[in-house]
Design a protein around this motif. Sequence first.
Motif, PDB file in Angstrom:
ATOM      1  N   ASP A 144       0.818  -1.230   0.000  1.00 20.12           N
ATOM      2  CA  ASP A 144       0.000   0.000   0.000  1.00 20.12           C
ATOM      3  C   ASP A 144       0.841   1.265   0.000  1.00 20.12           C
ATOM      4  OD1 ASP A 144      -2.216  -1.513  -0.015  1.00 20.12           O
ATOM      5  OD2 ASP A 144      -2.676  -1.306   2.128  1.00 20.12           O
ATOM      6  N   PHE A 145       2.085   1.145   0.419  1.00 20.18           N
ATOM      7  CA  PHE A 145       2.955   2.331   0.399  1.00 20.18           C
ATOM      8  C   PHE A 145       3.270   2.773  -1.041  1.00 20.18           C
ATOM      9  CE2 PHE A 145       4.388   0.724   4.648  1.00 20.18           C
ATOM     10  CZ  PHE A 145       4.088   1.869   5.370  1.00 20.18           C
ATOM     11  N   LYS A 146       3.065   1.861  -1.976  1.00 24.12           N
ATOM     12  CA  LYS A 146       3.324   2.147  -3.401  1.00 24.12           C
ATOM     13  C   LYS A 146       4.699   2.795  -3.633  1.00 24.12           C
ATOM     14  CE  LYS A 146      -1.476   2.583  -4.944  1.00 24.12           C
ATOM     15  NZ  LYS A 146      -1.963   1.646  -3.967  1.00 24.12           N
ATOM     16  N   PHE A 147       5.689   2.183  -3.036  1.00 22.53           N
ATOM     17  CA  PHE A 147       7.041   2.723  -3.189  1.00 22.53           C
ATOM     18  C   PHE A 147       7.521   2.624  -4.627  1.00 22.53           C
ATOM     19  CE2 PHE A 147       7.587   2.229   1.414  1.00 22.53           C
ATOM     20  CZ  PHE A 147       8.311   3.364   1.686  1.00 22.53           C
ATOM     21  N   LYS A 148       8.237   3.639  -5.080  1.00 16.12           N
ATOM     22  CA  LYS A 148       9.050   3.502  -6.289  1.00 16.12           C
ATOM     23  C   LYS A 148      10.424   3.086  -5.766  1.00 16.12           C
ATOM     24  CE  LYS A 148       6.366   5.739  -9.425  1.00 16.12           C
ATOM     25  NZ  LYS A 148       5.407   4.827  -9.966  1.00 16.12           N
ATOM     26  N   VAL A 149      11.078   2.179  -6.498  1.00 17.47           N
ATOM     27  CA  VAL A 149      12.375   1.709  -6.032  1.00 17.47           C
ATOM     28  C   VAL A 149      13.471   2.140  -6.992  1.00 17.47           C
ATOM     29  CG1 VAL A 149      13.759  -0.345  -5.543  1.00 17.47           C
ATOM     30  CG2 VAL A 149      11.365  -0.285  -4.866  1.00 17.47           C
ATOM     31  N   ILE A 150      14.511   2.722  -6.448  1.00 16.65           N
ATOM     32  CA  ILE A 150      15.693   3.000  -7.270  1.00 16.65           C
ATOM     33  C   ILE A 150      16.762   1.998  -6.840  1.00 16.65           C
ATOM     34  CG2 ILE A 150      17.478   4.688  -7.866  1.00 16.65           C
ATOM     35  CD1 ILE A 150      15.459   6.884  -7.517  1.00 16.65           C
ATOM     36  N   SER A 151      16.989   0.992  -7.701  1.00 19.78           N
ATOM     37  CA  SER A 151      18.008  -0.013  -7.403  1.00 19.78           C
ATOM     38  C   SER A 151      19.189   0.250  -8.333  1.00 19.78           C
ATOM     39  CB  SER A 151      17.452  -1.415  -7.618  1.00 19.78           C
ATOM     40  OG  SER A 151      18.529  -2.317  -7.692  1.00 19.78           O
ATOM     41  N   VAL A 152      20.225   0.833  -7.779  1.00 25.14           N
ATOM     42  CA  VAL A 152      21.383   1.212  -8.602  1.00 25.14           C
ATOM     43  C   VAL A 152      22.010  -0.022  -9.249  1.00 25.14           C
ATOM     44  CG1 VAL A 152      23.660   2.280  -8.535  1.00 25.14           C
ATOM     45  CG2 VAL A 152      21.796   3.281  -7.256  1.00 25.14           C
ATOM     46  N   GLY A 153      22.086  -1.126  -8.484  1.00 27.37           N
ATOM     47  CA  GLY A 153      22.675  -2.357  -9.016  1.00 27.37           C
ATOM     48  C   GLY A 153      21.933  -2.817 -10.270  1.00 27.37           C
ATOM     49  N   GLU A 154      20.582  -2.775 -10.209  1.00 28.62           N
ATOM     50  CA  GLU A 154      19.766  -3.197 -11.364  1.00 28.62           C
ATOM     51  C   GLU A 154      20.038  -2.292 -12.566  1.00 28.62           C
ATOM     52  OE1 GLU A 154      17.367  -5.543 -12.298  1.00 28.62           O
ATOM     53  OE2 GLU A 154      18.310  -6.556 -10.612  1.00 28.62           O
ATOM     54  N   ILE A 155      20.056  -0.990 -12.318  1.00 28.23           N
ATOM     55  CA  ILE A 155      20.274  -0.030 -13.423  1.00 28.23           C
ATOM     56  C   ILE A 155      21.649  -0.276 -14.040  1.00 28.23           C
ATOM     57  CG2 ILE A 155      20.489   2.425 -14.047  1.00 28.23           C
ATOM     58  CD1 ILE A 155      18.636   2.978 -11.585  1.00 28.23           C
ATOM     59  N   LEU A 156      22.636  -0.491 -13.174  1.00 30.75           N
ATOM     60  CA  LEU A 156      23.998  -0.717 -13.687  1.00 30.75           C
ATOM     61  C   LEU A 156      24.059  -2.002 -14.510  1.00 30.75           C
ATOM     62  CD1 LEU A 156      26.080   0.294 -10.529  1.00 30.75           C
ATOM     63  CD2 LEU A 156      25.827   1.613 -12.639  1.00 30.75           C
ATOM     64  N   ARG A 157      23.390  -3.053 -14.017  1.00 33.27           N
ATOM     65  CA  ARG A 157      23.416  -4.329 -14.766  1.00 33.27           C
ATOM     66  C   ARG A 157      22.780  -4.169 -16.152  1.00 33.27           C
ATOM     67  NH1 ARG A 157      23.418  -6.490  -9.725  1.00 33.27           N
ATOM     68  NH2 ARG A 157      21.189  -6.262  -9.377  1.00 33.27           N
ATOM     69  N   HIS A 158      21.754  -3.297 -16.237  1.00 35.04           N
ATOM     70  CA  HIS A 158      21.138  -3.056 -17.553  1.00 35.04           C
ATOM     71  C   HIS A 158      22.070  -2.295 -18.495  1.00 35.04           C
ATOM     72  CE1 HIS A 158      17.036  -3.881 -15.728  1.00 35.04           C
ATOM     73  NE2 HIS A 158      17.190  -4.716 -16.725  1.00 35.04           N
ATOM     74  N   ASN A 159      23.089  -1.670 -17.925  1.00 34.79           N
ATOM     75  CA  ASN A 159      24.032  -0.895 -18.749  1.00 34.79           C
ATOM     76  C   ASN A 159      25.424  -1.501 -18.691  1.00 34.79           C
ATOM     77  OD1 ASN A 159      22.464   1.666 -19.600  1.00 34.79           O
ATOM     78  ND2 ASN A 159      21.942   1.340 -17.452  1.00 34.79           N
ATOM     79  N   LYS A 160      25.492  -2.821 -18.586  1.00 37.53           N
ATOM     80  CA  LYS A 160      26.776  -3.471 -18.299  1.00 37.53           C
ATOM     81  C   LYS A 160      27.829  -3.297 -19.400  1.00 37.53           C
ATOM     82  CE  LYS A 160      25.353  -8.019 -19.753  1.00 37.53           C
ATOM     83  NZ  LYS A 160      24.388  -9.013 -19.417  1.00 37.53           N
ATOM     84  N   SER A 161      27.394  -2.997 -20.629  1.00 36.60           N
ATOM     85  CA  SER A 161      28.393  -2.853 -21.697  1.00 36.60           C
ATOM     86  C   SER A 161      28.944  -1.437 -21.807  1.00 36.60           C
ATOM     87  CB  SER A 161      27.780  -3.218 -23.044  1.00 36.60           C
ATOM     88  OG  SER A 161      27.061  -4.384 -22.930  1.00 36.60           O
ATOM     89  N   THR A 162      28.395  -0.512 -21.057  1.00 36.82           N
ATOM     90  CA  THR A 162      28.863   0.882 -21.112  1.00 36.82           C
ATOM     91  C   THR A 162      30.234   1.009 -20.448  1.00 36.82           C
ATOM     92  OG1 THR A 162      26.573   1.563 -20.894  1.00 36.82           O
ATOM     93  CG2 THR A 162      28.221   3.269 -20.495  1.00 36.82           C
ATOM     94  N   ILE A 163      31.117   1.763 -21.104  1.00 36.62           N
ATOM     95  CA  ILE A 163      32.438   2.011 -20.506  1.00 36.62           C
ATOM     96  C   ILE A 163      32.269   3.012 -19.361  1.00 36.62           C
ATOM     97  CG2 ILE A 163      34.753   3.004 -20.937  1.00 36.62           C
ATOM     98  CD1 ILE A 163      34.558   0.527 -22.546  1.00 36.62           C
ATOM     99  N   VAL A 164      32.902   2.719 -18.239  1.00 36.36           N
ATOM    100  CA  VAL A 164      32.819   3.628 -17.092  1.00 36.36           C
ATOM    101  C   VAL A 164      33.581   4.916 -17.437  1.00 36.36           C
ATOM    102  CG1 VAL A 164      33.406   3.925 -14.650  1.00 36.36           C
ATOM    103  CG2 VAL A 164      32.744   1.667 -15.519  1.00 36.36           C
ATOM    104  N   PRO A 165      32.934   6.089 -17.299  1.00 34.36           N
ATOM    105  CA  PRO A 165      33.603   7.341 -17.637  1.00 34.36           C
ATOM    106  C   PRO A 165      34.981   7.453 -16.980  1.00 34.36           C
ATOM    107  CG  PRO A 165      31.326   7.746 -17.002  1.00 34.36           C
ATOM    108  CD  PRO A 165      31.584   6.297 -16.783  1.00 34.36           C
TER     109      PRO A 165
END
Length: 245
Positions: free
Chosen positions: A43-64
């Motif tokens: 019921d809290f209807k949280f939005k979640v920011i999971s940095v690990g998940e976001i990073l895994r979706h961008n795993k081929s990106t070169i780290v600046p």
Amino acid sequence: MEVNKVKSESKTTKLLKKGKWVVLLGAPGCGKGTQSEYLMSSDFKFKVISVGEILRHNKSTIVPGQIKTIGEIIGSGLLLPDEVVTGVVKIELTKMESLIGLICNQNIIFDGFPRTIGQAKALNELACEFNNSIDYVINFEIKEDVLFKRILGRYKCSNCGRIYNDYFLPTKVSGVCDQCGGQEFSRRMDDNEDSLKVRMVEYYKNTYPLIDFYKKSNTLYNVNAEEEFGQVKNCVFKILNEECK
Ligand code: AMP
């Protein structure tokens, strides 16, 4: 189950609060991700920011500024630089605001962020920028031997995403997903012994000091994360419903 309430904020401040902005803190495998998934549908209807998940979706990106990809750094068990992850979180908050309007009224969970003191300071600034503050930091306490089994035993169905564990929750029929009958499974690229050792070193060096950092700001709540899911969940709910004073 007992909740170790470290310190409480004044009632007046709470009454003026808008959305609950919550940090989930803890070593790898402590169950932050599982709890945040549940809180999203609560019921809290949280939005979640999971940095690990976001990073895994961008795993081929070169780290600046580096020659390695995000995936290579994750696979090694090391942390990404503060500027990179803080940038990721800022982009997520901005995206969220453009989609749903003012996010200071929105309940948000930060799963796995911050992981360093620098990130914690940056998060305070970001919260300020978006007219809110971090009021709840839930620290999941768990012993190392349990963590190792949770992480090294973890695998998921490649078809439906159901999570299993060799030690605690194997499939009923070996090699067949209980939920969808799928027969392909995968493990996270960093769920192996070598990476885990590095992840634990990173945790103790960079993330563990955050417990003290948040204790000082009166926002820390400790939860025994060795209990089963339902009990940990009830405990988290009590904290968020302010029943732990
Ligand atoms: P997690 O999915 O939270 O276990 O994160 C997996 C990996 O992503 C970590 O071991 C780091 O390599 C990277 N990562 C996730 N969150 C952060 C963060 N806040 N700071 C730096 N690196 C991170």
